[in-house]
Design a protein around this motif. Structure first.
Motif, PDB file in Angstrom:
ATOM      1  N   LYS A   1      -3.645   4.160   1.178  1.00 47.86           N
ATOM      2  CA  LYS A   1      -5.041   3.687   1.176  1.00 47.86           C
ATOM      3  C   LYS A   1      -5.259   2.212  -0.177  1.00 47.86           C
ATOM      4  O   LYS A   1      -4.415   1.276  -0.853  1.00 47.86           O
ATOM      5  CB  LYS A   1      -5.427   5.098  -0.300  1.00 47.86           C
TER       6      LYS A   1
ATOM      7  N   ARG B   1       1.320  -1.043  -0.245  1.00 46.71           N
ATOM      8  CA  ARG B   1       0.100  -0.207  -0.082  1.00 46.71           C
ATOM      9  C   ARG B   1       0.851   1.158  -0.227  1.00 46.71           C
ATOM     10  O   ARG B   1       0.229   2.172  -0.012  1.00 46.71           O
ATOM     11  CB  ARG B   1      -1.479  -0.153   1.045  1.00 46.71           C
TER      12      ARG B   1
ATOM     13  N   VAL C   1      -5.856   3.853  -6.625  1.00 53.49           N
ATOM     14  CA  VAL C   1      -6.485   4.962  -5.734  1.00 53.49           C
ATOM     15  C   VAL C   1      -5.013   5.376  -5.238  1.00 53.49           C
ATOM     16  O   VAL C   1      -3.980   3.859  -5.618  1.00 53.49           O
ATOM     17  CB  VAL C   1      -6.332   3.520  -4.744  1.00 53.49           C
TER      18      VAL C   1
END
Length: 101
Positions: free
Chosen positions: A38, A25, A34
């Motif tokens: 997130k 991430r 994204v």
């Protein structure tokens, strides 16, 4: 002493607060679009996913670890006898996970 409710969080503290999340991430997802830090989403329904997309994990491994199989540096794509691969070698995933631990 003044209170600053919107003071920026130091990167060292942010790392430990996100320790329960997948380290992939830390890069944006090329599949669902994204941003960093997130969770991935299903593009058609915008439902939040528990795990990152495989493309995001591949990008994270490519950006953070050297590949022990084809001997390339971070940010360089893996290759098979000179032909670039779409994904990274399994040993590069292992290397990236060991570095994140």
């Amino acid at each position: 002493m003044t209170r600053r409710p919107n003071a920026p969080m130091p990167d060292s503290l942010r790392h430990f607060m996100r320790a329960g999340q997948h380290p992939a991430r830390s890069v944006p997802c090329p599949h669902c679009g994204v941003g960093q830090h997130k969770p991935c989403q299903v593009p058609s329904s915008k439902r939040v996913m528990n795990q990152p997309h495989p493309q995001r994990i591949s990008d994270w491994a490519r950006n953070t670890a050297c590949c022990p199989q084809c001997q390339v540096e971070p940010t360089t794509a893996c290759h098979d006898e000179g032909r670039p691969r779409i994904s990274v070698h399994a040993r590069r995933y292992q290397e990236a996970e060991e570095m994140a631990a």
